[in-house]
Structures are given as C-alpha cells and as structure tokens.
Design an enzyme around this catalytic site. Structure first.
Site, short mmCIF file in Angstrom:
data_model
loop_
_atom_site.label_atom_id
_atom_site.label_comp_id
_atom_site.label_asym_id
_atom_site.label_seq_id
_atom_site.Cartn_x
_atom_site.Cartn_y
_atom_site.Cartn_z
N GLY A 1 0.83 -1.19 0.00
CA GLY A 1 0.00 0.00 0.00
C GLY A 1 0.86 1.25 0.00
O GLY A 1 2.03 1.22 0.39
N CYS A 2 0.28 2.36 -0.45
CA CYS A 2 1.05 3.60 -0.57
C CYS A 2 1.45 4.11 0.82
O CYS A 2 2.61 4.44 1.05
CB CYS A 2 0.24 4.65 -1.33
N TYR A 3 0.49 4.17 1.74
CA TYR A 3 0.82 4.63 3.09
C TYR A 3 1.86 3.72 3.75
O TYR A 3 2.85 4.21 4.30
CB TYR A 3 -0.43 4.72 3.96
N SER B 1 5.33 4.46 2.77
CA SER B 1 5.88 5.71 3.32
C SER B 1 6.27 5.55 4.79
O SER B 1 7.00 6.38 5.33
CB SER B 1 4.87 6.85 3.17
#
Lengths: 344, 344, 344, 344
Positions: B150-152, B155
């Site tokens: 996932g993108c989050y 990060s």
C-alpha cells in the site's frame, strides 16, 4: 446603544484587513481610523478594490500623525516586537487588543528567548489577559489589555483544555498541525511564491516553532501540571485554515460518550465551539471564513485523537480579537462575527 | 539482452496509466498488451490524448479475449478482491506483480476481516513476497508473485524499519499521513469533486483505514515484536504525493548523528532512498513524479520525529512495482524509473 | 558520436533549471557548467533537493571566474538586457541560444522602444535566427546565434502561420492567452504570492505586453503583410502552461476538413506539433511537462477559432531551446526532449 | 415590515445552497421551506455541517408532500426542463423566480432546439421577465415570473448593453469566458474530478454552448439589431467566478473617457455594478463571494476590450435572483446581498 469607536493599527496586513472585514459590518462598531506606515495616505479602495463603493477609509501614519481621534478600543495588528512599542500611545481609558505575541507570555524570559527581543513593557505582561474567550471569559470581560493568542495555540488549547483540566490525559501531547499560506503574512517571500507552494506540502519549523512554548506555558498554567508539547506544523497549499490533529494518552478508561459529555459541559454555551459526535470530524471547508472552531475526536484503546479546525485569520486571529472586544464591552460574543462560509 | 515482455491488466485507472508511463520508456521492457474491461477496444490515444503520436496501443478485454500473447510478467492494477481472481489466468512461468491488497497479508483472516472478502487463493498468500525492494530485496529476486505494498505503508515501513530492527524505539507508533487525491482513484465521487476538495483539508478513515493493519502486520513481522500503529490519514488538496509524519518514542539515548549513521548503514546502497541530514525535511515537490522516498528526522528529548515523502502513484504504487520487476529479472533497480521531477 | 558540451548561463531561474532537467537526460549532451551570479559556489543539490543523488554540479560565477571550460554551445537564460552583454564572452566557434528577448527583433528600434534599453549588439540582430524549429528549420540548422522566441508568441505563431501563409485569413488577429504563474519567474513578488493568485484569475498587461510587438513583427515578416494583433494575456492559477484562444476572420470559404489538411501539410513531419481533428481541443494537462504544442480549431461561419496549448517553460522556452540545439547540431529534433507528462 | 416568506425548490445543489446562504441572513426574509427530492427528510446540518448551530431546516419533498406552507415567493433551483413543471404548483399570488433556462427565451423554438425539450408552459414565456435588474428594473418590479439569466450572459450583457444601445459597436461580438468548476454543478462527473481539473485548463463547449443563443436573443432584442456572438467558454481550476474578456469593434471614434462616462451614465445608480477607470481591470478575487459585477475596459485603435468579473453562483445565479426578489417586493436592491469578500 452608542457604537464602539475602533482604531486599527497596522491595517494593511492580512490580519488588519480581516479585522476590517469583520468590524465594518459589526452592527455595534464604528471604525474610526486604520493605520499603515507603508501605505499611509493610500485609500482603502485603491489598496484593495473589494472596498470600492463600500467604504471610504484612508490609511494614516501613526508615527507621523499621532493618534488622530479618540477611540474606545484599538487593535494592534503589528509585527512582534513592534506592537508593544505602540502601547504607550494610548491612555488607560483605551482598551487594547494586541494580535502580536508581545503580551502572550506571563514569563518575560521565555518571551525574550523565543522572540530574541528585549521586552519594552514588562509590567504589562502581568496585566494582559490571554484572549481565549471560551476559557478566560471573566478575565477578558474586565481586562484593559488582551493578548490575542497565536493561531496554532487557539486550535490546540480549546480542545485540549477540558481533558487536561479533568486530569484525563497525560502531560505529553503530540500536535500535528497543518496551516494555509496566509499564516505567513502578506509580504512576498520564496516560501509563499505560488510556484513553490502549489501542489506541494511540507513540514516547517519542526521542533522550533514559536507557538510551541506558547502552548506549553498556557496549558501548564491551565492544568497546574508541566505539559510538554511535541509540535510539527505543516504548510498546506490553501489560503486559509488550520487543522490540528492532536494525540493524547488517556490516564484512565473513559468512554467516548463520556468525553462527548465533557466537551458539552464545557462548551455548550460557547457559541463558537462546535463539538462533533464521536467518529465525525471537521473539515476546513466548513469553518474557513467563519469564527467557529470545530472539534472531533476518536478513542483507540488508550489513545485519544482530537481534530480541530479553524480559520487561522478569523478564529485564529482577527475574529477571536473581535470576540474578545465583544466580551470587553459586555456584548454577546456572537454579534458581528462571521458565521457564514462560502460553499462551495 | 532481450526485452522483458509485459502485460498490464487494468490499465485504465491511475495506477495502470502510471505503469504505462514508466514501462513505455523503460529501456529493457516491451509492453505487449494493456487491458481494461470498461474501455476495451478503445485506443490509448483516444482515452488519454497525452499518448497521441507516441504509442498505438488499444485496451483489450481479458474476460472476452483471454490472455492475448505470452508475456514474461503481468502487472495486476485491479480493484481489491478482483485481482486475485486473475491469478489463475497465468501459468507458473509468468511472474505476477499485484498492486491490489489481495496478497499483502500473511494472515488470511486479517485480510478477510479488513476487506470483507473471502480469499480465493489462500495458498498464494504464503508464496507472495511483500514488495518493498529496500527490505525484501533477496526474496523479491526469487519471487514469482509479489504483493506490491500500500502507498501509506510504503511511506512508513521504510523509515521505521531500521529503528525497530535495532530495537531503538517503542512498539507504539503514531502515523499522521497526508495524501493527494489521486489515491482515491479515477472514478468520480463526491469526495473527489473538485469543489469539495479545492481549498479544503480533512482527516478521513480515522481509526479504520485498511492500511493500518497492513502496517501492523508487516512491522510486527519485521521486528519480531507486536507493533501498534495509530494511523490518521488526511486528504491533501493536491493530485499526487504522500507526506507521513511519524512519532516514535526512543527506548534509549541515541544521538541524531547515530540515527543518521544508522539510516546510512541500511540505505546507502538503496538508490531510491534519500535520507536528509538531521533538521532537513522532505517536501512533496522534490519527489512527486519520481520513484524516490525522501526521509528526514528530528529528535526532541526522547521523541523521535520522522518525516517521509513519496509520490503515491510512483514509489507508492506503480514505480515500486517496476522496481520489483527489475529485481525479479536481475536488473539494476534504478533502470527505467523516473528520477526527474517537474520543477516548478 | 561525441557528446555535445553545453554551458548554461543563468541556471538558477526557472528556465535555467528547466534546461538542466532536459539536458541532463539528453543522451547526446554533457552539461559542462552552469552559472549563477546569485548562487555562485552553491551546489545544485543544496539549491534544489530534487537533484540529490542525481548530479553533482555547482553554480559558478561567470563574472568572477570567466568561462571555465570550452563548450560547443551555450544557453543564455538571463534577464532581458543582460543577456546580450554575455555574447562577447564566447568565441565564434561557440553556438549561442539566447532565451531572452535580446535578439528576437529584426528591428532594433522596436526592441529598444519595447524594452527601454539601448541594444549593445545591434550587428548580431541581423545574424540571429528566430528559433521556431517548425518554421525556420533550415535557418536554425545553419545558425550560430538563435533567439529563442517568447512563450506567448510560440503558442500563436505556430498555429497561425499556415493560415496566414496561404492567405486564408485577415490581418487582424485577436489572441486571448492564459498562462501559469511560472511565466513570471522565480523572484517573489506580490503578483506571485500564493494568496494573491490561488482561487483567482485576472488579465494583465492588457494592450501593452511585450510579446505583442514580437508577434506582430514575426507574423508580418512571415506573411509579407502588416499583421495586427490584439493581445490580452491572463494569469492562470496554475504553475505551468499556456493556452491561447485565437480568433481569426476567414477571407474565403474554406471547409474545416481543408483546414485540417492544411495543418497536416505543414506539420505532419514536425514531431512536436499535434493537430487535433476539427471539434477536438487541447487541454493543458496533456502538454504540461512535454515539448508538444497541441492545436485544435473550429469554424463558425467566417470566424475561425484556434486553440493551442504548450508548457510555457518547455515548448515555450527551454524545451524549444534544446530542440533548436538539436537542429544546430544535426540531430533529430525529437531526441532528448520530454514527451511524457504526469497524469494525473 | 413583515418578512417575505420564501420557499426554495431544489435546495441541495450549489445554487440552492447559495440562495440559502444569502436568504438566511437577509434581514427582510424568512425561509419557510427548502426542498430536495434526493435528500428529503435529511437535515441541513447533516447535509452541510457549516449550518450546525445556525439553522434547523430539513429538506422536504415537494413531489410527496406538496407545497407545505404558503409563501410569498418561490425560487426554483432545479434542472432545465424540470423547473417549468413546478410552475403550476404555485397560485398566481406566489411570485416565482426561476434559476433554470426554462423561461429565459422569448422564442419557444430556439429554447426547444437548444435544450432539446418540448416546452410545457409556452404561455408563460411571454409573461416571464429576463431578470437582469440593471437593465429590466421596471419590468422586474412588476413581474410575477422572473427568468434568472445564465451566468455567462450576465457577465456579458451588462457590460455590452450600453455600447450596443448607443450604437457604438458592431454586431459581431467575441466573448472569451473563463468559469470556475462550480458552474458544472454538484453531481460528480469525470470533468469535475479534482485530478482532472487541478493544474489544468481547457476550453469546452466551443461553438455550441447553450448560453450563446441566450446572449444573442437578448442582445438582439435590447439593441434592435441582429447580434452575433462568438462564444468560447473555458474551465478555470477554481471553485467560483467568471471572467469574460469581450472583444468589440467600435463603429466610430470614441475616447476612453467618453466610454467611461457612458458606463457611469448607465450604471452610476446601480449599486452592484462597479466600473473601473480605463486601464484598470477586474480580478476574480475582488468579486467572488459578493454580488458585484466589476467591469474594466481598454481601447486599442478601433478595438474595444471589455473585461467583466462576477461570482457565477452569486451575481451569476442566486445573488441576482435575490436582487430580483428585492425589486419585486419594492426593497432596495442592495439589502441582504453579500458585499464582503474573503481576502485573502
């Protein structure tokens, strides 16, 4: 009732113009003068065409002309450090609402360290009332000098206060705030250049923003404990608005419903505070342009998440200043302040 | 070297088009086909005029036409739940990189609870490698099926991993993330209407976002401890980019310099990670459009603040997927991925 | 082939950095030096963190250090008036591409009147070739000095030229252009302050923009008639991009199909021009970041509406400059220039 | 004076909510009911949290409940074609202000052709007054049915009218308009998706926008000549505001001063029109949120350039509707309408 006579010192910046936006349509106020050293003798219409056909004021220079006409209250919308030097221009019969940081600290040393300036009016520090009307209502009503709080502290102190006061949360508070660009003022600089901001996002002043000691001093005083605030402000690519996401640790088991009731007990009769039911959260678009502070919260185990939203120039600055003025003159705090927002 | 033959399933969404942006100019790749059930038989040029004069592909329908030509690797850029049903279309000689959440969890039950779907390929869950190339480099190199994160989580996991691995920080992590609107996908809905987003800002999915259990499972596995993540995502009024501000508690006294050295030790030979010296922080504008993850940090007493920035569609999705592809085919992970950003 | 050695004079502004973006990844170019008087000795990484890990250049000062190493071509990305004073620094064996207005006019008097500057190199005015590669291809191929056109003129001259050349339209042309903020440069000023631009829109320089005489001189020369341009530029609240809506009067009856064929005849073999079929129109998002100029048109009775879109910093400045460089060195004009855009 | 009782049919769209914003704080109005078929029984607070603590209305369904309480005037904020079917719900004693296009045309055939709908109330077309208060003041004062003009026509007819009326300009008019996204309504669609609009710009409806025949019919009637309008609307990446740049040919030599005097003669006593001195031009930021139309102009030889700016939802729709209401009830047209804008 006779109208309150108002002067605005430093009217050409964003908070000065926001004061004028509000005060000009306040039914119990008359704006007598507005000053600006940089734009003295320029008309308001010329400076800001939104005023064409609506008001015929002209900026005057306090340094050259002195105080032109007696007023009941003066708003100081001036840079930090400069503001305090204006205090002596006004006699004790004139109430003063200062929008700078100059009178926000009780502790002169902290102020001098944080702002790197020797304080010129240290005696006034004791007299000044920290102007959050939801908390210091009585003190404000009797004050001659009100120190209007910083925008970030406003967004944090109001939601955190009831929880600290009731001893429900720990002393360590994490505040992750996001502010629109108008908080940086009207003067062009690289960090406010459209092309540097549009489509981007960043943290700034991490670990060293001046509002952090302001929050710590005030929250410590309010709670009688030594509060520590970890504060990370961010620059949002919008013009107005602050949204603060606040992380607290609960000291005991409390239900969300109980927290909701607590907020209601503290703020039900405070018109400008809107507490959302658990699980609902504020958005900038519902407050920008108004004097409201919206608050939402969620509990995840012992972690309490508070989210608050204000317009940094209204509830975070000029709106709150006028709200303070209302209290200082015995007027209902709702009067003359913007409720309406522009949607969409 | 012969070019890698690539298929893109689900090419008409934002991650599909981002895959195409990258793969089309990848020197070692040939895009053989791109599929879309909704836009089957429509040409890419017509769908997205940026491709006029540059590529002459046409969307095909996998459901109607089946897999048209053999490829070496297929990217699944499909909705959660749908993606896993495509797995069986491809023989074991075809490598698969899945951009949905379908193969991200080791624990099937958590997946089924979080996504509310019965898993169709539970056996593949054990085989799938979680595709963060900076951490699972060796496993990815040998994988047939990679679950692109996932993108989050991307990060968060990259900056937090070294600190957890070395036992420097506590198990409770606070993640305050801000994402651009493209994370919500291409389908129009009220929450992505221009007038509802522009000039505004809000938290969403507070306490219930699906990336929270993804982070918790992965970080727990990586650290061998039970990690708890408090996660509050926010919607930034920009198109692309995620900035995550992460709050950790240090378990012992460590200097900022030591932390900087630690990051260097872990990531010096990872091209796509840029660690800033203490006190410098990332901004979205320096990463959006590229595959970089930028990391900055600051220590305030025992509080450690990490800030990371990525492009949610590149390092947070399609760029990372191609980086994984590079590793799976023994290619330098830098090749073919965007470094350049548009400034201003 | 040996790489072309390039110097960039004035590299710290937006066009200088855009030159670097393009030239750094140009396969046949080596950037030898980049200069900036204001940021001399500062590293590119420090100045613009997007370059961390990617290039290790340092700005040098031409005034203090002189020309450091021999180059084959120099790009002058300097302010109007300053640029021409750099010409004599370079011997006749060095090709020069000037991005300022200093060599754009054939008529020295018009230049001096419009820019209020005495020309220092009037002899070079005759030598300089106006750098629109789609029109002056042969001249550019043989030029030593190319005057890179203004951004607005680029967006107008390319679409209007075939119609004027064929005598299809009247001499009076109305140009309604809209440009992003980067056209105003990197230096902060009130008109580029985020809060003054965001959410707003205005015309500026109405009836007195310096690109108006540039268009008139060039179009008159190209058509052999005295062309009059009514020009109203507007400031779009975006970073990059120019969209020009151009209103022409047809002198005779022509079908849309015939106009389409005419455009094809002129531009089919010009890679960077994309002409849309009648009734389709360009959008900024399909060109921003690329070197394309997109053109659409519609006929309503005798009124012909042309719409063109470019990236003002790419096709409108630095991209076109590199396209000119390609021609000057006998390279395919497509090579090394950005085709890809970021979508969304 | 007794307050005017108002009903709003179709209150959940952008123009409905804008009507409510204005009428709710109008000192001489009481909003009796607001309807919405899609959100019937939903409270306003829930639908739009900006209303929490401020109003306690609930959407009702006219189709299910009928007209709930007698009102003096009803605003129809409904889709074209639907609006006219509501007319018969209200007796002749109820004034009607229709914000759709249904009653804007005198010529039924043009309406039916342009909107592709058979007119249900053709008789009312003769009765309806075209609601531009600056021009049709007397007719509006006596009207029972007012057809509130389109947003683009408002921005064009007011500035062009005096020039046409005095015979100063030719019949061929070029209108290059730019509008914010709210003009496309609240319903999510691809063209209003944040990621499709942000940072971009385009023309749309070129040569076929429905406001073009509306302008032509009205301007022809006003001038007694056959006026032809070339109209190109563009989509601005902002929420609100229309700026129209209008190109006219002067039929005789007139000085700018004379044009300025002409505007003053027509509009000096029209509060909501602000004409700027020659060479000054409007900007969206000075009008958005207010009911003003700002007008600037410049003459270049025989070419006259007019620039007008309005808020498309206020002067371009709901504000003008309330201004019409004021006239219909004999109230000063300034009362209750927003003058203040949010700056910055």
């Amino acid at each position: 009732m006779e109208r309150i006579k108002v002067g605005i010192a430093g009217g050409s910046g964003y908070t000065g113009l926001e004061l004028l936006r509000i005060l000009h349509s306040h039914p119990l106020v008359e704006v007598i003068w507005i000053s600006s050293e940089s734009f003295a003798e320029k008309s308001l219409e010329e400076y800001c065409p939104a005023w064409v056909k609506r008001a015929s004021l002209e900026f005057l220079s306090l340094s050259k002309q002195g105080v032109p006409s007696p007023v009941d209250v003066v708003f100081l919308a001036l840079p930090h450090g400069e503001s305090m030097s204006y205090l002596k221009l006004f006699g004790p019969e004139v109430k003063v609402i200062d929008l700078s940081a100059d009178f926000r600290f009780k502790n002169r040393e902290i102020y001098e360290k944080v702002y790197g300036i020797t304080h010129l009016e240290p005696l006034a520090l004791g007299e000044a009332v920290y102007g959050i009307p939801e908390i210091y209502r009585k003190e404000i009503a009797q004050a001659r000098l009100v120190a209007n709080p910083g925008c970030y502290p406003t967004s944090v102190i109001i939601p955190v206060y009831p929880l600290l006061k009731e001893g429900l949360v720990e002393e360590d508070i994490i505040v992750d705030s996001k502010s629109g660009v108008s908080g940086a003022g009207k003067k062009p600089q690289e960090s406010t250049h459209f092309c540097e901001v549009y489509g981007s996002f960043k943290a700034y002043g991490v670990g060293k923003h001046r509002h952090q000691p302001e929050m710590e001093e005030n929250l410590s005083e309010l709670s009688g404990r030594r509060i520590r605030v970890t504060f990370v402000p961010h620059l949002l690519p919008v013009k107005r608005g602050i949204l603060s996401t606040i992380y607290l640790k609960l000291r005991k088991e409390v239900s969300e419903q109980a927290i909701f009731e607590l907020f209601k007990a503290y703020y039900q009769d405070r018109f400008w505070v809107r507490v959302f039911p658990p699980g609902s959260f504020p958005e900038l678009k519902w407050v920008v342009g108004s004097n409201f502070i919206d608050i939402g919260f969620l509990k995840v185990d012992k972690q309490l998440i508070l989210i608050s939203a204000i317009d940094n120039l209204t509830k975070g600055a000029s709106g709150q200043a006028v709200q303070n003025m209302n209290l200082m003159f015995g007027i209902d705090e709702r009067i003359g302040l913007p409720e309406n927002i522009l949607y969409p």
